[in-house]
Design an enzyme around this catalytic site. Structure first.
Site, short mmCIF file in Angstrom:
data_model
loop_
_atom_site.label_atom_id
_atom_site.label_comp_id
_atom_site.label_asym_id
_atom_site.label_seq_id
_atom_site.Cartn_x
_atom_site.Cartn_y
_atom_site.Cartn_z
N LYS A 24 -20.83 78.84 16.43
CA LYS A 24 -19.48 78.26 16.46
C LYS A 24 -19.54 76.81 16.04
O LYS A 24 -20.57 76.13 16.14
CB LYS A 24 -18.86 78.38 17.86
CG LYS A 24 -19.61 77.66 19.00
CD LYS A 24 -19.34 76.19 19.13
CE LYS A 24 -20.10 75.55 20.30
NZ LYS A 24 -20.07 74.08 20.27
N PRO A 84 -29.05 77.61 14.75
CA PRO A 84 -29.91 76.50 15.15
C PRO A 84 -30.08 76.40 16.67
O PRO A 84 -29.12 76.59 17.42
CB PRO A 84 -29.19 75.28 14.60
CG PRO A 84 -28.40 75.80 13.44
CD PRO A 84 -27.97 77.19 13.84
N GLY A 122 -28.60 72.95 18.98
CA GLY A 122 -27.92 72.27 17.89
C GLY A 122 -26.43 72.06 18.09
O GLY A 122 -25.74 71.65 17.17
N GLY A 123 -25.90 72.38 19.27
CA GLY A 123 -24.46 72.22 19.47
C GLY A 123 -23.63 73.31 18.83
O GLY A 123 -22.42 73.17 18.67
N ALA A 128 -23.91 76.63 19.99
CA ALA A 128 -23.80 77.68 21.02
C ALA A 128 -24.68 78.89 20.73
O ALA A 128 -24.31 80.01 21.05
CB ALA A 128 -22.34 78.10 21.23
N SER A 144 -25.62 80.61 24.03
CA SER A 144 -24.45 81.29 24.56
C SER A 144 -24.13 82.55 23.75
O SER A 144 -23.76 83.59 24.31
CB SER A 144 -23.24 80.35 24.55
OG SER A 144 -23.45 79.25 25.41
N ALA A 145 -24.29 82.44 22.43
CA ALA A 145 -24.08 83.62 21.58
C ALA A 145 -25.04 84.73 21.97
O ALA A 145 -24.65 85.91 22.05
CB ALA A 145 -24.28 83.24 20.11
N ASP A 159 -19.41 78.48 27.06
CA ASP A 159 -19.28 78.89 25.66
C ASP A 159 -19.53 80.37 25.44
O ASP A 159 -19.33 80.88 24.32
CB ASP A 159 -20.26 78.10 24.78
CG ASP A 159 -19.85 76.66 24.56
OD1 ASP A 159 -18.69 76.33 24.85
OD2 ASP A 159 -20.69 75.86 24.10
#
Length: 297
Positions: A10, A95, A98-99, A101, A104-105, A137
């Site tokens: 995301k 990544p 890496g910000g 998510a 979370s994914a 997330d």
């Protein structure tokens, strides 16, 4: 039998952050857009729960019970009176740290994969409820597309998008801790009045129209000053992307990945080439969105 689920990264096109709550979390107005960088999570029956991972930066992925994919399997198993005896394999392409998510994914992907493998028959609402328990997330990993997250970001409203947006992502030389970025945010705003976070009507309108220039004029990330404070070199990457013709540039979520919105696919390739040559980042990826959320392959 095994089940494989593909789940996207995301980018936050708006991340409005409120003051710290008594529970330590922050109220958010978080506009997510799922983009075409994917992890694939495969679950297979096994004697006991174990996790493996391959792909870029796989060595940084925890392979114990702290991994959100493992926690998702345990949470679903407990709810349905099962033993979480599965081998979870994560083929990593999002990544790490890496910000975007990625962890979370993987949690959302493992949840859907285990639900499919075990045939639990859990409703969408139940799956989203488990996702919200796992992390702020994680629900968006299941939903994908575009959505507004409020509360901690876990209460989602699906948003309409009128077209495809083309992005370039620059990966930094090191990671950033999300809790550390929020602590730095709290420090930076300690002496100011923090407004209640709300979604920008102009930004939602730009998404609905599929207008990249209008979207570029309205993107924002309240965590960007904190990320830049902790990792000042990110400013050079942002400047390089803007100089290469990106419509806008911002830190993705808590960073340190930086995101650049391009006018079209050709312009995205041009920005990517310039960033690769700039010496300001470790690697560069091009992706478009929105794309679907967690999908059984």
């Amino acid at each position: 039998m095994s089940v494989t689920v593909r789940v996207p990264a995301k980018v936050n096109v708006q991340l409005a952050v409120g003051a710290a709550r008594p529970d330590g979390f922050h109220d958010l107005a978080n506009v997510f857009l799922a983009v075409g960088l994917f992890d694939e999570v495969t679950v297979t029956p096994a004697a006991e729960l174990r996790i493996t991972c391959d792909g870029p930066d796989a060595a940084q992925v925890p392979l114990d019970g702290t991994n959100l994919a493992a926690r998702a399997a345990v949470a679903l198993a407990e709810r349905y009176g099962r033993t979480p005896a599965v081998h979870i394999h994560i083929a990593k392409d999002i990544p790490v740290a890496g910000g975007m998510a990625g962890g979370s994914a993987d949690g959302a992907g493992a949840l859907l994969a285990c639900d499919t493998l075990w045939g639990t028959g859990a409703s969408r609402v139940e799956l989203l409820d488990i996702c919200a328990e796992l992390g702020s997330d994680v629900p968006f990993g299941l939903v994908g597309g575009a959505a507004l997250g409020i509360g901690r970001g876990e209460k989602l409203t699906v948003l309409e998008t009128g077209g495809t947006f083309h992005w370039v992502f620059a990966m930094a030389e090191r990671g950033l801790s999300t809790p550390a970025v929020f602590r730095e945010f709290d420090r930076l705003v300690a002496d100011s009045e923090v407004p209640v976070p709300v979604a920008s009507p102009q930004l939602l309108g730009a998404l609905a129209k599929g207008d990249p220039e209008a979207l570029a004029a309205t993107v924002s990330n309240d965590l960007e000053p904190a990320a830049l404070s902790l990792f000042p070199a990110l400013a050079d990457t942002l400047a390089a992307g803007r100089a290469a013709g990106a419509l806008t540039a911002l830190v993705s979520g808590s960073g340190p990945t930086t995101a650049f919105l391009a006018r079209d696919a050709e312009a995205a390739q041009q920005v990517a080439r310039a960033l690769s040559a700039s010496g300001t980042c470790r690697s560069v990826r091009v992706a478009a969105g929105p794309v679907p959320g967690a999908t059984v392959l």
